[in-house]
Design a protein around this motif. Structure first.
Motif, PDB file in Angstrom:
ATOM      1  N   GLY A 345       0.821  -1.201   0.000  1.00  0.00           N
ATOM      2  CA  GLY A 345       0.000   0.000   0.000  1.00  0.00           C
ATOM      3  C   GLY A 345       0.858   1.254   0.000  1.00  0.00           C
ATOM      4  O   GLY A 345       0.427   2.320  -0.454  1.00  0.00           O
ATOM      5  N   ALA A 346       2.097   1.123   0.476  1.00  0.00           N
ATOM      6  CA  ALA A 346       2.999   2.280   0.509  1.00  0.00           C
ATOM      7  C   ALA A 346       3.269   2.815  -0.892  1.00  0.00           C
ATOM      8  O   ALA A 346       3.434   4.028  -1.083  1.00  0.00           O
ATOM      9  CB  ALA A 346       4.314   1.893   1.178  1.00  0.00           C
ATOM     10  N   ALA A 347       3.303   1.919  -1.882  1.00  0.00           N
ATOM     11  CA  ALA A 347       3.515   2.370  -3.262  1.00  0.00           C
ATOM     12  C   ALA A 347       2.353   3.225  -3.737  1.00  0.00           C
ATOM     13  O   ALA A 347       2.536   4.193  -4.482  1.00  0.00           O
ATOM     14  CB  ALA A 347       3.695   1.164  -4.181  1.00  0.00           C
ATOM     15  N   ARG A 348       1.131   2.883  -3.304  1.00  0.00           N
ATOM     16  CA  ARG A 348      -0.047   3.663  -3.706  1.00  0.00           C
ATOM     17  C   ARG A 348      -0.038   5.024  -3.019  1.00  0.00           C
ATOM     18  O   ARG A 348      -0.425   6.031  -3.608  1.00  0.00           O
ATOM     19  CB  ARG A 348      -1.327   2.919  -3.344  1.00  0.00           C
ATOM     20  N   GLY A 410       7.708   1.721   3.061  1.00  0.00           N
ATOM     21  CA  GLY A 410       7.266   0.338   2.937  1.00  0.00           C
ATOM     22  C   GLY A 410       7.552  -0.299   1.596  1.00  0.00           C
ATOM     23  O   GLY A 410       7.899  -1.485   1.516  1.00  0.00           O
ATOM     24  N   SER A 411       7.403   0.460   0.511  1.00  0.00           N
ATOM     25  CA  SER A 411       7.675  -0.104  -0.802  1.00  0.00           C
ATOM     26  C   SER A 411       9.163  -0.358  -1.001  1.00  0.00           C
ATOM     27  O   SER A 411       9.560  -1.350  -1.609  1.00  0.00           O
ATOM     28  CB  SER A 411       7.146   0.841  -1.897  1.00  0.00           C
ATOM     29  N   ILE A 412       9.992   0.531  -0.448  1.00  0.00           N
ATOM     30  CA  ILE A 412      11.442   0.369  -0.576  1.00  0.00           C
ATOM     31  C   ILE A 412      11.930  -0.812   0.250  1.00  0.00           C
ATOM     32  O   ILE A 412      12.739  -1.625  -0.218  1.00  0.00           O
ATOM     33  CB  ILE A 412      12.167   1.663  -0.158  1.00  0.00           C
ATOM     34  N   THR A 413      11.454  -0.935   1.475  1.00  0.00           N
ATOM     35  CA  THR A 413      11.913  -2.053   2.306  1.00  0.00           C
ATOM     36  C   THR A 413      11.452  -3.394   1.746  1.00  0.00           C
ATOM     37  O   THR A 413      12.166  -4.392   1.850  1.00  0.00           O
ATOM     38  CB  THR A 413      11.447  -1.899   3.767  1.00  0.00           C
ATOM     39  N   ALA A 414      10.277  -3.418   1.115  1.00  0.00           N
ATOM     40  CA  ALA A 414       9.826  -4.650   0.467  1.00  0.00           C
ATOM     41  C   ALA A 414      10.766  -5.018  -0.678  1.00  0.00           C
ATOM     42  O   ALA A 414      11.134  -6.193  -0.856  1.00  0.00           O
ATOM     43  CB  ALA A 414       8.402  -4.483  -0.049  1.00  0.00           C
TER      44      ALA A 414
END
Length: 466
Positions: A345-348, A410-414
């Motif tokens: 969801g961080a990417a959104r 969140g998107s980066i850590t994923a």
């Protein structure tokens, strides 16, 4: 396929002459184009108050009451920004019939593609009146290639739109088999005890569901060709596991197989084009469900690669199944490895629903992707693999945690988690896609969407057809 619009088709000069012309108008050419209409047509435009502004449409009648021409407003040629998919609006404005472009829009190929994709309807459960619209391929546009792209996008949309009660891991396998069979690809599936032994993270994510998890794996092309590997997250439904999602977040989780759908769509395009690559497609297919044997927060598992993973959140399941699939793909040192996942969801929050971020350490590849994304009207944006954030994945009891601490990036850590499982691929890029259009746009109806595939397809054509 459920595309209500007939695929773009080639026609001879006789058929083209009979097709209804579509004129693309703007302020600079409006006067010269309207002079080509007869007096009745010009009078109709005057009476209707038509203005050549972007998105405006006029259906000009002939004297016998039939449709004589279509006028559609587009941006000025020197406009700072242009929506190359704007003609997709016509898919829901045109009455049945055969049409041709009477003059060139900004990009004839993308205009034709947008009209075709705008005609998509998902009709598996609710029948709609069949449309009978055909569009003759514009001059210089390969009708066969466009049809293959349309079929690929339609496949992805169909898979994402299908509810989980009719599309679990077994049904996703069936869809993959159909794609592989159509192009003579060799497919195998790992499930049961073999999956548990060889791909433990895929197994543990899916073991809480009665619908057995599996890894779908197919290959196509000559072994001597450059190795291109696609990996697609195939979570057919995601409850969040024991870290259960709230109902609002669970509502659209049938789309959590969007990465797998995208990989299959792109694979179809590649194989239909017969690109000189050795293609491999890996789809870990699971349902993240809740039962007495579901995996738990703080459990620790050893991945295929041997990296131990502590479960910080059972709702961060997509990166777990991708980790094992990426490890397998990495073992044969592909020239290019690409993964797709509806991951965060961080990417959104960062980029909204329309622009998927991608991550890679390859600057040349990133630059080429951005060029292709712009040219294909398939938007993408690069985010950084910022290594200092790896500390957010630290844990005292295992090699890595599957969920970043602190709630930031969140998107980066994923992406950094996935990067731990990629060492030998010559180039790797990760796409954090949404796979959904929340509100209809030109060429993009509300519902499941195929993001990034067309841009990557264009890049692969450029790279491997030299």
């Amino acid at each position: 396929m459920t595309n209500a619009l007939h695929p773009i088709f080639a026609a001879d000069a006789k058929a083209a002459a009979k097709a209804i012309p579509i004129w693309f108008v703007h302020k600079s050419n409006a006067a010269s184009l309207t002079r080509q209409l007869d007096a009745a047509g010009r009078a109709f435009l005057d009476a209707s108050g038509f203005e050549p502004s972007p998105g405006r449409c006029a259906l000009v009648p002939a004297k016998d009451g039939k449709l004589a021409a279509v006028l559609f407003g587009i941006e000025q040629p020197d406009a700072r920004t242009k929506n190359l998919f704007l003609p997709g609006t016509l898919a829901n404005l045109l009455p049945d019939g055969a049409y041709r472009f009477a003059n060139a829009p900004h990009d004839a190929r993308l205009a034709a593609l947008a009209i075709a994709l705008g005609g998509y309807n998902f009709t598996r459960y609710r029948k709609t009146k069949a449309r009978a619209i055909k569009l003759i391929a514009p001059d210089g546009v390969d009708a066969k290639e466009l049809s293959a792209i349309i079929d690929g996008v339609t496949l992805a949309r169909d898979l994402v739109n299908t509810p989980a009660n009719d599309l679990g891991p077994a049904e996703l396998e069936t869809a993959a088999r159909k794609v592989a069979r159509a192009h003579g690809a060799k497919l195998r599936v790992t499930a049961g005890r073999a999956l548990e032994k060889q791909f433990p993270l895929i197994h543990i994510v899916g073991m809480g569901s009665p619908r057995a998890p599996r890894l779908i794996d197919f290959t196509w092309g000559k072994p001597s060709h450059p190795k291109v590997t696609l990996v697609g997250k195939g979570v057919c439904f995601d409850t969040g596991g024991l870290d259960i999602k709230p109902s609002s977040a669970m509502l659209n989780m049938k789309k959590d197989l969007g990465g797998a759908a995208t990989a299959l769509a792109l694979a179809h395009m590649i194989m239909a084009r017969k690109l000189p690559v050795r293609l491999r497609v890996l789809v870990p297919a699971v349902e993240n469900s809740i039962s007495g044997i579901s995996f738990r927060p703080r459990d620790v598992f050893t991945s295929r690669k041997g990296i131990t993973v502590e479960i910080g959140n059972t709702d961060a399941e997509g990166r777990l199944i991708l980790a094992d699939a990426l490890s397998l793909a990495d073992e044969e040192k592909p020239d290019l490895m690409i993964d797709f996942a509806t991951l965060t969801g961080a990417a959104r929050v960062a980029l909204g629903p329309d622009i998927p971020p991608f991550f890679t350490d390859d600057d040349r590849l990133a630059a080429s992707l951005m060029i292709a994304a712009t040219a294909e009207s398939d938007p993408l944006w690069r985010l950084p693999l910022w290594r200092p954030y790896e500390a957010m994945l630290d844990t005292k009891v295992a090699d890595i945690n599957n969920a970043g601490a602190g709630g930031f990036a969140g998107s980066i850590t994923a992406a950094l988690f996935l990067a731990k499982f990629v060492e030998q691929a010559k180039a790797w890029v990760h796409f954090d896609i949404f796979a959904w259009t929340p509100a209809s746009k030109p060429g993009r109806p509300e519902g499941g969407e195929c993001q990034a595939a067309r841009a990557i397809y264009a890049l692969l054509c450029e790279r491997y057809e030299q």
